[in-house]
Enzyme design. Structure first.
Site, PDB file in Angstrom:
ATOM      1  N   LYS A  18       0.878  -1.162   0.000  1.00 22.93           N
ATOM      2  CA  LYS A  18       0.000   0.000   0.000  1.00 22.93           C
ATOM      3  C   LYS A  18       0.915   1.211   0.000  1.00 22.93           C
ATOM      4  O   LYS A  18       1.663   1.444   0.948  1.00 22.93           O
ATOM      5  CB  LYS A  18      -0.927   0.028   1.214  1.00 22.93           C
ATOM      6  CG  LYS A  18      -1.998   1.123   1.034  1.00 22.93           C
ATOM      7  CD  LYS A  18      -2.750   1.460   2.301  1.00 22.93           C
ATOM      8  CE  LYS A  18      -2.062   2.500   3.138  1.00 22.93           C
ATOM      9  NZ  LYS A  18      -1.891   3.843   2.533  1.00 22.93           N
ATOM     10  N   GLY A  77       5.972   3.200  10.493  1.00 21.43           N
ATOM     11  CA  GLY A  77       5.151   4.402  10.625  1.00 21.43           C
ATOM     12  C   GLY A  77       4.870   4.697  12.083  1.00 21.43           C
ATOM     13  O   GLY A  77       5.669   4.387  12.964  1.00 21.43           O
ATOM     14  N   SER A  78       3.716   5.278  12.311  1.00 21.91           N
ATOM     15  CA  SER A  78       3.408   5.758  13.655  1.00 21.91           C
ATOM     16  C   SER A  78       2.954   4.615  14.562  1.00 21.91           C
ATOM     17  O   SER A  78       2.545   3.553  14.110  1.00 21.91           O
ATOM     18  CB  SER A  78       2.286   6.794  13.587  1.00 21.91           C
ATOM     19  OG  SER A  78       1.067   6.138  13.238  1.00 21.91           O
ATOM     20  N   ARG A  79       3.004   4.894  15.854  1.00 15.92           N
ATOM     21  CA  ARG A  79       2.549   3.906  16.820  1.00 15.92           C
ATOM     22  C   ARG A  79       1.051   3.658  16.679  1.00 15.92           C
ATOM     23  O   ARG A  79       0.592   2.519  16.778  1.00 15.92           O
ATOM     24  CB  ARG A  79       2.877   4.423  18.219  1.00 15.92           C
ATOM     25  CG  ARG A  79       2.686   3.421  19.310  1.00 15.92           C
ATOM     26  CD  ARG A  79       3.484   3.880  20.507  1.00 15.92           C
ATOM     27  NE  ARG A  79       3.054   3.289  21.743  1.00 15.92           N
ATOM     28  CZ  ARG A  79       3.567   3.604  22.930  1.00 15.92           C
ATOM     29  NH1 ARG A  79       4.515   4.533  23.008  1.00 15.92           N
ATOM     30  NH2 ARG A  79       3.148   3.028  24.018  1.00 15.92           N
ATOM     31  N   GLY A  99      -0.742   3.938  13.942  1.00 19.59           N
ATOM     32  CA  GLY A  99      -0.955   3.137  12.739  1.00 19.59           C
ATOM     33  C   GLY A  99      -0.540   1.688  12.944  1.00 19.59           C
ATOM     34  O   GLY A  99      -1.256   0.761  12.564  1.00 19.59           O
ATOM     35  N   GLU A 138       7.414  -1.236  12.742  1.00 20.42           N
ATOM     36  CA  GLU A 138       8.427  -0.396  13.356  1.00 20.42           C
ATOM     37  C   GLU A 138       7.741   0.929  13.626  1.00 20.42           C
ATOM     38  O   GLU A 138       7.223   1.563  12.714  1.00 20.42           O
ATOM     39  CB  GLU A 138       9.612  -0.266  12.402  1.00 20.42           C
ATOM     40  CG  GLU A 138      10.837   0.325  13.058  1.00 20.42           C
ATOM     41  CD  GLU A 138      11.184   1.644  12.446  1.00 20.42           C
ATOM     42  OE1 GLU A 138      10.830   2.667  13.081  1.00 20.42           O
ATOM     43  OE2 GLU A 138      11.779   1.665  11.367  1.00 20.42           O
ATOM     44  N   CYS A 189      13.537   7.655  12.293  1.00 23.52           N
ATOM     45  CA  CYS A 189      13.118   6.748  13.362  1.00 23.52           C
ATOM     46  C   CYS A 189      14.167   6.713  14.462  1.00 23.52           C
ATOM     47  O   CYS A 189      13.862   6.409  15.605  1.00 23.52           O
ATOM     48  CB  CYS A 189      12.958   5.325  12.829  1.00 23.52           C
ATOM     49  SG  CYS A 189      12.130   5.239  11.254  1.00 23.52           S
ATOM     50  N   GLU A 219       7.463   9.690  21.536  1.00 24.82           N
ATOM     51  CA  GLU A 219       8.210  10.264  20.426  1.00 24.82           C
ATOM     52  C   GLU A 219       7.546  11.532  19.910  1.00 24.82           C
ATOM     53  O   GLU A 219       6.339  11.555  19.672  1.00 24.82           O
ATOM     54  CB  GLU A 219       8.291   9.230  19.291  1.00 24.82           C
ATOM     55  CG  GLU A 219       9.113   9.706  18.100  1.00 24.82           C
ATOM     56  CD  GLU A 219       9.113   8.698  16.951  1.00 24.82           C
ATOM     57  OE1 GLU A 219       8.281   7.772  16.973  1.00 24.82           O
ATOM     58  OE2 GLU A 219       9.937   8.858  16.047  1.00 24.82           O
TER      59      GLU A 219
END
Lengths: 528, 528
Positions: free
Chosen positions: B184, B241-243, B245, B265, B302, B393
């Site tokens: 995606k 990506g984000s936590r 997501g 990650e 990251c 973060e």
């Protein structure tokens, strides 16, 4: 050794103050003494706290010390001798020969992991040396190794009171990796748990391992078990048991503020494909082998062959006739617990109630009220493909033969299979191409593919896989039997530009531990 | 190559009929053409169906064919040349030099995985030969290998439009393992996605790989992304990506009838421990290195160093003075998207609002309205230890220095840390014992430990670990950078008593693929 009913919280013996669990002799229904008081939330916390305190020291123990410790555990288990066999027989109803064999399997497993620790490949050492002159950017020195994840919760299985219990495969693999272990003993064999727990605790003491290396708790799954998996100090879970139990632990682990991996081995019907040539060549021999595997240990094996598939015809009829005759002669054997026996009867009734399922044979009753009577059913593939519940495991000696019209329908049955621990192919003259066509599907469905054998009897070695896609296990990327299981309890860590006087021995230039290494991607061929 | 906005469903180009996503130049806010129509549930199903059809063939391709395919992808990406760089710069706001470097990193990564396929260690071949005369029971022939798990869903990251995107690390690792990939594309750089997608699709065609080897979908995470992870044919997920997501995908994967592993990650503040000797030896140098690492790429890494810890004193004061001065000189840089910029401002405001947090310095404004202004805060350890939200973060160039009273408090800060991608130790004269005492804690908190370096800049090699305990990733047992990542997409399968004419080449006695093997537990030293 007198049994006391006390838990092992590190080096402390403590009687649980919760509800008392009474082991029962499944052959007679008689309670066995002593009772085992269930642990409390405080007991769980204390065991986890000790494990957490032990983790850094255990993680850093030289491999040789951990190997010697596992060997000492094996010796201590052996020293339990007849007392252990007698107690395990009384608590499981399994025959003495089977239990004696399982003691050997358990100690052999501990010694195999000791050898695996010494091999050192599990440490996964990779060194990419610094390239200070590389352009456009220099490369720093990078060293990778596999490190113990930390405290592990282990849940033993009812059906292997030794090999998948207190000092069983998960415990051996976790200790080998350098992880402290907190075991929740299985309610069905708590005396056996206490005996083996005493052996492990003695080995911890004698080998000078940190106190929290091992604890053993008693209590119910929904209370003590769930509290253990929810404890923030626990970093991984090993479980062998029912699908309901395993998925409950998976949910708890996933809902933690910091989720952790669960290695749950749960349910499998271990399909067997009887290819046409095999049935033509040796229908009788296969039928006899099948009934032997199905009824072994009252069918209480994770790898019990509970589903067969074959193409309709005279050879299949011959197979069914012989299997039915042999099954009818098979006397019911005592099941592990009353609860397991009742669940087996419910599962069998559910299979029988599906429209289109026919009972082909039923075994003869056993000597006691807790005996599981073997059952054999047939069902047409067309029905099977519409009824996913026919793939659910009936824990015990029940099997269903799926009758296909042709090879194409056999392939559709293969394609419809859930994840399994094993899939077996019985092949004979002229079956090579049929087998080859099925393989690309079958190898996506199981952890182990067998040819002209039976899935019961799991070899403990380097090449074994006792695992498989969900729902056989929670995570098909590992195994719970064999040396590869050590990887469950390790994770990679990279050290960048670490000064030589801080480097752990596993990563030092001169390789004092003699570990197999990849240096700049190349496998070193010489070992120290 | 003219961009069309069409997805890649195997070899078919298809314009999504859902809401049109318009990439935006973050420097100007201008829309970039073309628009990208979002895919539907049918598009997801078609891509997954093709991937599922391709899986058996791809799994069985000879390693050399897959290696050549990855090399062809690398060549095709290189051939996109200036058009790719220009588009990625326009969509990301990242400087041209950075994007050119990232193209090289991406193609280098593809070629590294090609070399890793040829190495063959990933196949994990173990052979325990039959022991027909063993007593009490013979041992069957057992052969184990690692096999591709099947179709993989890949979600690229906003901050690496090439190296962690359509043909990035997860895609390279999955294809190397023999898994079809459905990507995606990230909404922020859909034109870059389409260009790279065309390169992969061309390589699939040119190398004769099965059609479903690669698909590329466009659409939103909550719709197309979730549908992809829920599709029963998908067997594993790679996400950067984000936590929020990542955890949303974890929940979807765990709730499937057959749960699958998610390799997400997510978030890390990459703590840096400034030990006393290091600050005494070189406070200025460390401060300059820190600000360089913090502000690199607007802090959108990251591995950005967002948290520091040190003991109060004149050397720390010197460090803070220099860092504040350098930070004040740092001009704000364009952030990847308006949304990311707004989130950064919110995160910074949240940190600043915590009682006890002091702003030490703020960078200078950038050239455009989407520039992220660097920020530096301090907070006393006592406050930090009470406020877990200070570990969250802030994606961008913001960092907080935790001021400790003494080494003991520094150790408590280490013990309170969440899981991280990296932890860095700056050490100097007399710091050896302090560092050694911290290590047993730090190595449980991160996938990579650095010494006297900075965590930004992740080497792609054999020894790298870009991973770490939750919440850095969903599963600290793997890495998303480096050759070890291939293991994410493999699982072990054991073949018992398999006839020689059915054995896959990887397991044949004469080892035609020249794979490294363990035979009866012993590593073979000679390679074919």
């Amino acid at each position: 050794m007198p049994l006391t009913g006390a838990m092992f919280i590190g080096s402390e013996r403590r009687i649980g103050q919760g509800p008392v669990l009474e082991p029962v002799d499944p052959r007679t229904g008689a309670s066995l003494h002593p009772g085992y008081g269930s642990g409390s939330a405080t007991d769980v916390e204390d065991a986890c706290q000790l494990a957490d305190l032990a983790a850094p020291e255990l993680r850093a123990t030289p491999p040789e010390r951990r190997a010697a410790f596992l060997e000492r555990v094996a010796e201590r288990v052996e020293q339990l001798g007849g007392e252990l066999v007698e107690r395990a027989v009384a608590e499981s109803g399994l025959p003495e020969g089977r239990i004696s064999g399982e003691v050997g399997r358990t100690t052999g497993q501990l010694r195999l992991f000791a050898a695996e620790i010494r091999d050192g490949g599990w440490a996964g050492v990779r060194i990419d040396p610094a390239l200070p002159d590389r352009s456009p950017q220099p490369r720093p020195d990078l060293r990778q190794r596999q490190l113990a994840v930390g405290p592990v919760a282990v849940f033993g299985a009812s059906n292997f009171p030794l090999a998948f219990s207190v000092a069983g495969g998960d415990t051996a693999a976790a200790l080998a990796a350098g992880c402290p272990v907190v075991v929740k003993g299985h309610e069905a064999h708590l005396g056996t748990c206490e005996l083996v727990g005493s052996a492990v605790a003695a080995a911890v003491r004698e080998c000078g391992m940190p106190e929290g290396t091992f604890s053993l708790l008693y209590g119910s799954g929904p209370e003590v078990g769930q509290a253990l998996v929810a404890d923030p100090r626990i970093q991984a879970v090993g479980f062998t048991g029912s699908r309901a139990g395993g998925t409950a632990l998976m949910r708890t682990a996933a809902a933690r503020p910091r989720p952790i991996p669960v290695h749950a081995e749960m349910s499998s019907v271990n399909p067997v494909f009887l290819l046409p040539g095999a049935l033509r060549d040796r229908a009788t021999e296969i039928a006899e082998g099948f009934v032997g595997s199905l009824t072994l240990g009252a069918g209480q094996f994770c790898t019990n062959p509970g589903l067969l598939a074959a193409v309709r015809g005279p050879a299949l009829t011959e197979f069914l006739d012989v299997a039915a005759a042999r099954l009818a002669e098979a006397a019911g054997q005592t099941m592990l617990t009353r609860g397991i026996h009742a669940a087996y009867e419910r599962s069998v009734a559910e299979i029988a109630s599906v429209e289109g399922v026919r009972e082909v044979a039923s075994g003869s009753p056993g000597e006691d009220g807790n005996a599981g009577v073997a059952r054999l059913f047939t069902v047409d593939a067309e029905v099977f493909l519409r009824r996913p519940e026919l793939q659910e495991e009936a824990f015990g000696a029940a099997a269903t033969v799926v009758v296909c019209e042709d090879a194409e329908q056999l392939a559709r049955v293969a394609g419809a299979l859930d994840g399994q621990l094993t899939v077996t192919v019985q092949h004979g003259s002229g079956d090579r191409d049929t087998a080859a066509a099925l393989l690309p599907v079958l190898e996506t469905r199981a952890g182990r593919l067998l040819f002209n054998g039976w899935p019961t009897g799991v070899e403990v070695g380097h090449a074994m896989v006792h695992g498989g896609p969900y729902p056989a296990t929670s995570d098909g990327r590992t195994t719970s039997v064999g040396t590869l299981a050590i990887e469950r309890f390790l994770r990679p860590v990279c050290y960048q530009s670490m000064p030589a006087d801080l480097l752990p021995p596993a990563l030092a230039d001169d390789n004092p531990l003699g570990l197999p290494r990849r240096v700049d991607g190349t496998r070193e061929t010489v070992r120290a």
